[in-house]
Design an enzyme around this catalytic site. Structure first.
Site, PDB file in Angstrom:
ATOM      1  N   TYR A 150       0.986  -0.851  -0.039  1.00 46.60           N
ATOM      2  CA  TYR A 150      -0.111   0.338   0.013  1.00 46.60           C
ATOM      3  C   TYR A 150       0.901   1.547   0.058  1.00 46.60           C
ATOM      4  O   TYR A 150       0.462   1.823  -0.723  1.00 46.60           O
ATOM      5  CB  TYR A 150      -0.216  -0.035   1.540  1.00 46.60           C
ATOM      6  CG  TYR A 150      -1.990   1.124   0.954  1.00 46.60           C
ATOM      7  CD1 TYR A 150      -3.143   1.338   0.449  1.00 46.60           C
ATOM      8  CD2 TYR A 150      -1.681   2.582   2.235  1.00 46.60           C
ATOM      9  CE1 TYR A 150      -4.278   2.341   0.585  1.00 46.60           C
ATOM     10  CE2 TYR A 150      -2.064   3.593   2.373  1.00 46.60           C
ATOM     11  CZ  TYR A 150      -3.755   3.313   1.993  1.00 46.60           C
ATOM     12  OH  TYR A 150      -5.094   4.324   2.046  1.00 46.60           O
ATOM     13  N   LYS A 154       1.133   4.523  -2.720  1.00 50.40           N
ATOM     14  CA  LYS A 154       0.263   5.605  -2.738  1.00 50.40           C
ATOM     15  C   LYS A 154       2.310   6.255  -2.399  1.00 50.40           C
ATOM     16  O   LYS A 154       1.869   7.938  -2.786  1.00 50.40           O
ATOM     17  CB  LYS A 154      -0.205   6.304  -1.174  1.00 50.40           C
ATOM     18  CG  LYS A 154      -0.555   4.912  -0.698  1.00 50.40           C
ATOM     19  CD  LYS A 154      -2.391   5.456  -1.368  1.00 50.40           C
ATOM     20  CE  LYS A 154      -3.689   5.406  -2.003  1.00 50.40           C
ATOM     21  NZ  LYS A 154      -4.662   5.575  -2.505  1.00 50.40           N
TER      22      LYS A 154
END
Length: 263
Positions: A150, A154
Site C-alpha cells: 500500500y 501511495k
C-alpha cells in the site's frame, strides 16, 4: 475552485471517504458523475439530488470500464474536476501476501488511476479552469510496517501528482495531492483498527476528511496532509528518516503481533 462551479467525476464514490465526499459536494452544489463497482450505497444520494447526481457502474481497472467512463464524461457535457479516490488497502506482512493480491493492489491504486487520468486529461484541458485530485495517504510519505504494498502504491501516486503538476504548469489544469491519515472506513480491517487503538493512533471520520478536502479545493492547495503528529512525521521522514526508523522500531512488535494474528 468553488464546489458549486465543479463538474466532477469521482471514482471510488461508494467507499467510505468517497461517499462522504460525494455527499459534501452535492450539498455544496456540484454536478457529480459518481463511479463505483457497487451503486447501491449511492442510490439514496442520487434520489436526494436528481438534478446533480448521475451514477456510473464501472471498474476502472478494466479497459471496458475506462471506456465507459470516457463516454459518460462526454455525455455529461465535459468535466472540470477529476477526483481519483478509488483504491484498496491490505494489511499484513509482505511475506504473508500472495502475488495476485499484490498485483491487484498496484493495478487499482496506481496503474488504473494513471490510465484513467490519461484518458480524461483532454476533457480537463478543454476547460477554462480544471482540477485533478489524487487521494493519497500519510503512507505515501512514510513507509510503514505491515503496509509495504500500500505504501508503494501511495508513494507512486504522490510522485505521479508531483510530476504531472509540473508537466501541466503551463496549462489551466491544477493538481492536488490530498493525503488523509488513518480513517474509520471499511477499507481498514478490524485488525487494523485494533492495532491503531493499541498504538494510540488517531483515526478520523470520513466526513471530517471530506470537509478538509473541500477546504483544500476552495483554497487552491497543491498538497495537503492531514493530522497531527502525522504532518510532523512526514517532515521528519523527509529530513531525518533515522529518527522515524527508531520510533517505528519500537512499534514493530505490536504491528507484527496484529499482522500475524490476522492470518
Amino acid at each position: 475552485m468553488q464546489p458549486k462551479d465543479c463538474r466532477v467525476l469521482l471514482t471510488g464514490a461508494s467507499g467510505g471517504i468517497g461517499l462522504a465526499l460525494a455527499e459534501r459536494l452535492a450539498e455544496a452544489g456540484a454536478q457529480l458523475l459518481l463511479v463505483g463497482r457497487r451503486l447501491e450505497p449511492l442510490q439514496p444520494l442520487a434520489r436526494r439530488y436528481p438534478q446533480q447526481v448521475r451514477l456510473v457502474q464501472a471498474d476502472i481497472a478494466s479497459r471496458a470500464g475506462r471506456d465507459a467512463l470516457v463516454a459518460a464524461a462526454q455525455a455529461f457535457g465535459g468535466l472540470n474536476c477529476l477526483i481519483n479516490a478509488a483504491g484498496v488497502n491490505r494489511f499484513g506482512l509482505l511475506e504473508q501476501q500472495d502475488e495476485q493480491q499484490l498485483a491487484e493492489l498496484i493495478e487499482l491504486n496506481v496503474t488504473a488511476t494513471l490510465q484513467l487520468t490519461q484518458r480524461l486529461l483532454p476533457l480537463l484541458r478543454a476547460q477554462p479552469q480544471a482540477l485533478l485530485v489524487n487521494l493519497g495517504s500519510t503512507f505515501g510519505a512514510i513507509g510503514y510496517p505491515g503496509f509495504a504494498a500500500y505504501c508503494a502504491s501511495k508513494f507512486a501516486l504522490r510522485g505521479f501528482s508531483e510530476a504531472l503538476r509540473r508537466e501541466l504548469a503551463d496549462t489551466r489544469v491544477r493538481v492536488l495531492y490530498f493525503a488523509p491519515r488513518a480513517t474509520r472506513t471499511a477499507m481498514n480491517a478490524p485488525s487494523v483498527v485494533a492495532m491503531n487503538d493499541a498504538l494510540g493512533v488517531a483515526m478520523d471520520d470520513p466526513q471530517q476528511v471530506a470537509d478538509e478536502l473541500l477546504g483544500a479545493i476552495r483554497r487552491d492547495q497543491e498538497e495537503r496532509h492531514l493530522g497531527w503528529p502525522e504532518r510532523l512525521f512526514v517532515r521528519l521522514n523527509g529530513l531525518l528518516p533515522r529518527l522515524v526508523d527508531q520510533a517505528l522500531r519500537k512499534q514493530l512488535p505490536i504491528i507484527q503481533r496484529f499482522a500475524r494474528h490476522k492470518h
